[in-house]
Design a protein around this motif. Structure first.
Motif, short mmCIF file in Angstrom:
data_model
loop_
_atom_site.label_atom_id
_atom_site.label_comp_id
_atom_site.label_asym_id
_atom_site.label_seq_id
_atom_site.Cartn_x
_atom_site.Cartn_y
_atom_site.Cartn_z
N GLY A 213 42.13 41.57 54.73
CA GLY A 213 41.61 40.98 53.61
C GLY A 213 40.28 41.33 53.42
N ASP A 214 39.47 41.34 54.40
CA ASP A 214 38.19 41.52 54.21
C ASP A 214 37.93 43.02 54.03
N GLY A 215 38.69 43.82 54.39
CA GLY A 215 38.76 45.16 54.28
C GLY A 215 39.06 45.67 52.92
N ILE A 216 39.78 44.86 52.28
CA ILE A 216 40.32 45.11 50.79
C ILE A 216 39.01 44.51 50.03
N ALA A 217 38.34 43.73 50.52
CA ALA A 217 37.06 43.22 49.57
C ALA A 217 35.87 44.36 49.66
N LEU A 218 35.84 45.13 50.92
CA LEU A 218 34.76 45.96 51.07
C LEU A 218 34.80 47.10 49.92
N ALA A 219 36.05 47.42 49.47
CA ALA A 219 36.20 48.49 48.37
C ALA A 219 36.08 47.61 47.02
N ALA A 220 36.98 46.53 46.98
CA ALA A 220 37.21 45.95 45.73
C ALA A 220 36.02 45.01 45.20
N GLY A 221 35.19 44.53 46.02
CA GLY A 221 33.89 43.75 45.79
C GLY A 221 33.02 44.73 44.94
N PRO A 222 32.49 45.87 45.55
CA PRO A 222 31.57 46.45 45.00
C PRO A 222 32.13 47.10 43.55
N LEU A 223 33.46 47.33 43.33
CA LEU A 223 33.96 48.02 42.10
C LEU A 223 34.12 47.04 41.14
N LEU A 224 34.40 45.66 41.53
CA LEU A 224 34.18 44.60 40.63
C LEU A 224 32.95 44.21 40.04
N VAL A 225 31.78 44.43 40.61
CA VAL A 225 30.47 44.24 40.64
C VAL A 225 30.12 45.30 39.35
N ALA A 226 30.44 46.73 39.75
CA ALA A 226 30.20 47.67 38.95
C ALA A 226 30.78 47.75 37.77
N ALA A 227 32.03 47.17 37.63
CA ALA A 227 32.66 46.72 36.33
C ALA A 227 32.17 45.82 35.45
N GLN A 228 31.22 45.01 36.02
CA GLN A 228 30.87 43.92 35.34
C GLN A 228 29.38 44.23 34.90
N THR A 229 28.68 45.21 35.47
CA THR A 229 27.14 45.70 35.33
C THR A 229 27.07 46.87 35.61
N SER A 230 26.15 47.53 34.99
CA SER A 230 25.63 48.92 35.43
C SER A 230 24.04 48.71 35.85
N ASP A 231 23.49 47.60 36.21
CA ASP A 231 22.24 47.28 36.38
C ASP A 231 22.14 47.46 37.81
N PRO A 232 21.11 48.25 38.34
CA PRO A 232 21.35 48.65 39.94
C PRO A 232 20.80 47.31 40.75
N PHE A 233 19.92 46.53 39.91
CA PHE A 233 19.42 45.40 40.79
C PHE A 233 20.29 44.43 40.93
N VAL A 234 21.40 44.12 39.97
CA VAL A 234 22.36 43.27 40.29
C VAL A 234 23.49 43.86 41.04
N VAL A 235 23.83 44.91 41.19
CA VAL A 235 24.57 45.69 42.19
C VAL A 235 24.23 45.32 43.52
N ALA A 236 22.91 45.59 43.74
CA ALA A 236 22.32 45.35 45.10
C ALA A 236 21.98 43.81 45.29
N LEU A 237 21.75 42.99 44.52
CA LEU A 237 22.05 41.49 44.47
C LEU A 237 23.27 40.66 45.02
N ALA A 238 24.39 41.62 44.42
CA ALA A 238 25.73 41.01 45.03
C ALA A 238 25.62 41.55 46.44
N ALA A 239 25.21 42.82 47.08
CA ALA A 239 25.28 43.08 48.37
C ALA A 239 24.53 42.13 49.34
N LEU A 240 23.33 41.65 48.69
CA LEU A 240 22.45 40.80 49.40
C LEU A 240 23.06 39.53 49.59
N LEU A 241 23.80 38.94 48.36
CA LEU A 241 24.16 37.51 48.39
C LEU A 241 25.30 37.39 49.54
N GLN A 242 25.92 38.52 49.93
CA GLN A 242 26.91 38.38 50.95
C GLN A 242 26.19 38.65 52.39
#
Length: 401
Positions: free
Chosen positions: A18-47
């Motif tokens: 399950g966690d491995g699935i999220a390694l790919a799907a999580g960043p893809l979902l964030v990128a689908a919601q925003t193209s702002d690199p700061f927000v993309v980096a923030l998602a990784a930081l929040l984990q």
């Protein structure tokens, strides 16, 4: 190795998928919601941020309560969060704020799940079997979390953004269900009034006071700084220095994982024929010269061969260091000392990543690899004699329980 161990392995493999699935799907979902690199980096930081915020407290809680029930409760909570996120995706109610909140909650749950799960193995197998047990658990982390999971996550996301999170939730729920079947011996309880701050200090004091474990912890932190510095620019190293594209970079990471599989199948054979001290020394020599080899080469096939060997080392080193720590630490301190270990791992990597970016900006793309080689070499010289004591840390302290 016993029925409880089989339930633990099954749970670990399910949740790692399950966690491995999220390694790919999580960043893809964030990128689908925003193209702002700061927000993309923030998602990784929040984990990763929850490790700094709650890591030590997670260790205290793991030493206070029924560890099996704590992991089950956290996995159920993760499944609920994933269920809510799936529902939001299906109904079209998802926003970038919802995604970021889910990332933080899942990252927080992972802190408590990983810290507590790391205390279960010494409770179900004997000291002599800890090496084999860790190898089985890390094999699941490698194959499910790093190889099968991300590929499956990408395929599921392509089929529909909700699918990977639904499947991840089912995997986590299955992990909790398997732990329900596992029986554990009671954990020794410390009499008297308990205080979070004092319990954290107790774990810190024990770690610092035990010379071998102290050296092991310092080794983990420092070598993760050098590793984090080099690996922070690995994608740029692959594309700019080796002239590989995105597919080539992906193949390099795959080669590293395949090397890890070699470590998986050979660990028992190695452990029977070499001392833990020798395995640790050889491993750290390999890691040190990995950085040098990557700094010198411009040939993709050479880099791939180096990373293959590094992947095998990383698995053997991880299994050996976890085994040494589990054998040495008293049962009632496993959570707190383990949380310090994880804090050192993630803190070292984060510090190394920050340093690697700055070094690459000033001295070029190979700068972080030269820094990693020089730093690792100095550390290795300083701790070389102590590695024999680290490998026999369990001889220096009685184990409670």
């Amino acid at each position: 190795m016993g029925t409880p161990f089989r339930w633990l392995v099954g749970s670990s493999w399910a949740t790692n998928l399950g966690d491995g699935i999220a390694l790919a799907a999580g960043p893809l979902l964030v990128a689908a919601q925003t193209s702002d690199p700061f927000v993309v980096a923030l998602a990784a930081l929040l984990q990763r941020l929850p490790w700094l915020l709650f890591g030590l407290y997670a260790g205290v809680l793991a030493d206070r309560v029924d560890r099996r029930l704590l992991v089950i409760a956290v996995d159920v909570a993760r499944a609920v969060v994933l269920g809510v996120l799936t529902l939001a995706l299906v109904t079209g109610q998802v926003t970038v704020v919802v995604v970021l909140a889910a990332m933080f909650l899942l990252g927080t749950a992972e802190v408590f799940a990983d810290t507590t799960s790391g205390t279960l193995l010494p409770m179900v197998v004997g000291r002599a079997d800890l090496g084999t047990g860790n190898a089985r658990l890390m094999a699941g982390a490698l194959t499910m979390n790093q190889m099968a999971g991300p590929a499956l996550g990408a395929v599921l996301f392509a089929a529909g953004s909700a699918w990977p999170f639904l499947v991840q939730g089912l995997c986590v729920a299955l992990g909790a269900l398997l732990l329900v079947r596992m029986a554990l011996p009671p954990l020794p309880r410390t009499p008297g009034e308990r205080h979070v701050g004092r319990e954290i200090v107790e774990g810190l004091r024990w770690t610092w006071g035990n010379g071998p474990v102290r050296t092991l912890t310092i080794t983990i932190v420092t070598f993760n700084v050098t590793y984090g510095a080099a690996w922070s620019v690995l994608v740029l190293y692959a594309t700019d220095r080796l002239d590989l594209g995105a597919i080539g970079f992906g193949l390099l990471t795959t080669v590293t994982a395949v090397g890890g599989l070699l470590g998986t199948v050979s660990y028992d054979w190695l452990a029977r024929r070499a001392s833990l001290a020798l395995l640790m020394r050889i491993g750290l020599v390999i890691e040190t010269f990995t950085h040098l080899g990557l700094a010198l080469t411009t040939a993709p096939w050479v880099a791939a061969a180096i990373l293959f060997v590094f992947g095998a080392h990383a698995f053997v080193w991880g299994t050996t260091s976890r085994t040494v720590r589990m054998r040495a630490v008293p049962a009632h301190l496993q959570g707190r000392v383990g949380s310090l270990y994880y804090l050192g791992v993630f803190g070292g990597i984060v510090a190394g990543q920050a340093a690697g970016g700055l070094i690459a900006r000033v001295w070029g793309i190979t700068g972080p690899f030269w820094f990693a080689f020089a730093g690792s070499a100095v550390i290795l010289v300083l701790i070389w004699k102590q590695l024999a004591h680290i490998a026999h840390a369990e001889d220096d302290v009685p184990v409670a329980g």
